[in-house]
Design an enzyme around this catalytic site. Structure first.
Site, PDB file in Angstrom:
ATOM      1  N   SER A 129       0.833  -1.201   0.000  1.00  0.00           N
ATOM      2  CA  SER A 129       0.000   0.000   0.000  1.00  0.00           C
ATOM      3  C   SER A 129       0.871   1.255   0.000  1.00  0.00           C
ATOM      4  O   SER A 129       1.929   1.288   0.649  1.00  0.00           O
ATOM      5  CB  SER A 129      -0.861  -0.032   1.263  1.00  0.00           C
ATOM      6  OG  SER A 129      -1.438   1.223   1.507  1.00  0.00           O
ATOM      7  N   TYR A 153      -2.360   0.045  10.519  1.00  0.00           N
ATOM      8  CA  TYR A 153      -2.597  -0.652   9.244  1.00  0.00           C
ATOM      9  C   TYR A 153      -1.351  -0.557   8.363  1.00  0.00           C
ATOM     10  O   TYR A 153      -0.809  -1.561   7.881  1.00  0.00           O
ATOM     11  CB  TYR A 153      -3.811  -0.069   8.511  1.00  0.00           C
ATOM     12  CG  TYR A 153      -3.842  -0.477   7.056  1.00  0.00           C
ATOM     13  CD1 TYR A 153      -4.172  -1.781   6.694  1.00  0.00           C
ATOM     14  CD2 TYR A 153      -3.479   0.417   6.039  1.00  0.00           C
ATOM     15  CE1 TYR A 153      -4.153  -2.181   5.351  1.00  0.00           C
ATOM     16  CE2 TYR A 153      -3.460   0.030   4.712  1.00  0.00           C
ATOM     17  CZ  TYR A 153      -3.800  -1.274   4.377  1.00  0.00           C
ATOM     18  OH  TYR A 153      -3.769  -1.664   3.053  1.00  0.00           O
ATOM     19  N   LYS A 157       1.418  -3.444   6.999  1.00  0.00           N
ATOM     20  CA  LYS A 157       1.776  -3.730   5.595  1.00  0.00           C
ATOM     21  C   LYS A 157       3.293  -3.607   5.423  1.00  0.00           C
ATOM     22  O   LYS A 157       3.917  -4.389   4.717  1.00  0.00           O
ATOM     23  CB  LYS A 157       1.058  -2.770   4.632  1.00  0.00           C
ATOM     24  CG  LYS A 157      -0.450  -2.808   4.663  1.00  0.00           C
ATOM     25  CD  LYS A 157      -1.044  -4.181   4.424  1.00  0.00           C
ATOM     26  CE  LYS A 157      -1.137  -4.564   2.983  1.00  0.00           C
ATOM     27  NZ  LYS A 157      -1.898  -5.847   2.818  1.00  0.00           N
TER      28      LYS A 157
END
Ligand code: NAD
Ligand code: WQD
Length: 350
Positions: A129, A153, A157
Site C-alpha cells: 500500500s 494498518y 503492511k
C-alpha cells in the site's frame, strides 16, 4: 522456469481480489480461492463466475491463519504461485484495534509463508500500500522513498514487506513482487462486481457512490485548507481493472529477477477531492451534495505515485481516467444500491 498456471488467491472474494479472479480466469489461469468472508460475501465469487463464464477452480472458506486448513488446500492442489490479497484494510479500525490488525495482516502473512515453505511454493505477488510512505511530502513518490508508516494498518503492511524482503535475502529460491497500490477505485464494467464496504464507508469513492444512490445525505469533505491547488487533499486514483491487469502481468514477470522487487501501482496523476466530486457528479448526472468538514486526523495533503518503474520493467501503464473510474463505480452502485446484499435478496426471492 515457466510462467505459473495455477494460482492460489487469498482474499479472492474482496474488492480487488474478485476483480483479479476475473482477470486471471479470462486469461486461462486455474484458481484456488481462499477467503474467510470477514469483509466480503460469497456472492462476489458467484458474480466472478458469471462474468468469466467458468468456475474458479476451487473455493475454500477459511482463515489463512488456520495453518492446518490452509496446508490441506496446498496438499490437495498443485500451486505455482500465490496472490496474497487477504488482509484487514481500514486505517481507522487499525487505530482502535492494533493487535487485531497486526494479527490479521502480519499473522496471516507468516502463516501463509510457512505453509508455502512446507509445500515448496516460492512465488508470491503481495498487495502492499502507498500508506507505507506516510507523510512523505509533495511530489511523485518513487519506490526508494523511505517508508514512514503513520498508523497500525500501514505499519502492518510495512512489517510484511520487511518480512518478505528478509525471506528473499536468505532464501534464493523465493521471488516476490511487492505491489504498492495507491488509491484503487472503480468497478468491473459489467456493473456486476465492485466495492461493497460494510457499514459506513471510510473511503471517498464508495462514500460518494452511496450519496449518489441516496443511501447517505451528503459527503463531508475532510479539509479545504491543504496546500494544494483547490485546498482539498490530492490522491492518485487508479482503476481496479488497470490494477488487476498489472497483477496478471506480474505472474509473467515473477521470474524476471530473483528476490523481491517493489513497484508502485498508480497513475502518476493527482486528483483532489473536488475533482472526484465533479467527475462523479458528471457520471451520475446529479450534483453530489457536500459540506466542508475539518481535516481527518492522520490524512496527508498529497500522495501521488511515480509509476515509471513498472512501466519501464513491464511496458505496463494504466489506461482508464478518473471519468471512467467514476462511471464504472456509479454503474455498480446504481445496479446494486445495497451492494451484494441485493443479489442475496434476489436469490432468496427467486
Ligand atoms: P477487501 O477487504 O475487500 O478484501 C480482502 C479480502 O480478504 C476479503 O474478502 C476478506 O474477507 C479476506 N480476508 C481478510 N482476512 C482474511 C483471513 N485472515 N483469511 C482469509 N481471508 C481473509 O480489501 P481490498 O480492497 O480488496 O484489499 C486487498 C488487499 O489490497 C489488502 O491486502 C489491502 O491491504 C491491499 N490494499 C488495498 C487498498 C485499497 O484501497 N482497497 C490500497 C492499498 C492496498
Ligand atoms: C481520499 C481522500 C480524504 C472520505 C486509504 C488508505 C490507504 C489505502 C487507500 C489501503 C482523502 C478524503 C474521504 C470522506 C473525504 N488503502 N475523504 N471525505 O485515505 O487516501 O487512503 O485508501 O491500503 O492506506 O489510507 O483514501 O478514500 O479514505 O480518502 O473528504 O468521506 O478523500 O480526506 O483526502 P486515503 P480515502
Amino acid at each position: 522456469m515457466s510462467a505459473p498456471s495455477t494460482v492460489l488467491v487469498t482474499g479472492g472474494a474482496g474488492f480487488i481480489g474478485s476483480h483479479a479472479c476475473v482477470e486471471l480466469l479470462d486469461h486461462g489461469y486455474e484458481l484456488i480461492v481462499v477467503d474467510d468472508y470477514s469483509n466480503s460475501t460469497p456472492q462476489a465469487l458467484a458474480r466472478v463466475e458469471r462474468i468469466a463464464g467458468r468456475f474458479a477452480g476451487a473455493l475454500y472458506e477459511l482463515d489463512i491463519r488456520d495453518r492446518r486448513s490452509l496446508s490441506a488446500v496446498f496438499d490437495r492442489h498443485p500451486v505455482d504461485a500465490v496472490m496474497h490479497f487477504a488482509a484487514f484494510k481500514s486505517v481507522s479500525a487499525s487505530v482502535r484495534q492494533p493487535v487485531e490488525y497486526y494479527d490479521a495482516n502480519v499473522g496471516g502473512t507468516t502463516a501463509l509463508l510457512r505453509v508455502m515453505q512446507e509445500h515448496e511454493v516460492h512465488r508470491l505477488v503481495y498487495s502492499s500500500s502507498c500508506s507505507v510512505y506516510g507523510d512523505a511530502g509533495p511530489g511523485a513518490l518513487e519506490e526508494s522513498t523511505p517508508a514512514r508508516p503513520t498508523n497500525p494498518y500501514a505499519a502492518s503492511k510495512w512489517a510484511c514487506e520487511q518480512l518478505l524482503a528478509d525471506v528473499c535475502r536468505r532464501r534464493p529460491e523465493y521471488t516476490v513482487l511487492c505491489l504498492r497500490y495507491f488509491n484503487p477505485v472503480g468497478a468491473h464494467p459489467s456493473g456486476l462486481l465492485g466495492e461493497d464496504p460494510r457499514g459506513t464507508p471510510d473511503n471517498l469513492l464508495p462514500y460518494v457512490a452511496q450519496v449518489a444512490v441516496g443511501r447517505r445525505d451528503r459527503l463531508r469533505v475532510f479539509g479545504t485548507d491543504y496546500p494544494t491547488r483547490d485546498g482539498t487533499a490530492i490522491r492518485d486514483y487508479i482503476h481496479v481493472m488497470d490494477l488487476v491487469e498489472a497483477h496478471r502481468l506480474a505472474l509473467d514477470h515473477l521470474t524476471d529477477a530473483p528476490g523481491m522487487t517493489v513497484y508502485n501501482l498508480g497513475v502518476g496523476k493527482g486528483s483532489s477531492v473536488l475533482d472526484v466530486i465533479d467527475a462523479f457528479s458528471a457520471a451520475c448526472g446529479t450534483r453530489i451534495p457536500y459540506e466542508i468538514a475539518p481535516r481527518r486526523p492522520g490524512d496527508v495533503a498529497e500522495l501521488v505515485a511515480d509509476a515509471r518503474a513498472v512501466a519501464r520493467a513491464w511496458g505496463w501503464r494504466p489506461t482508464r481516467d478518473l471519468d471512467t473510474m467514476c462511471r464504472d463505480a456509479w454503474r455498480f452502485q446504481r445496479l446494486n444500491p445495497h451492494g451484494y446484499a441485493d443479489s442475496a435478496r434476489r436469490t432468496q426471492a427467486d
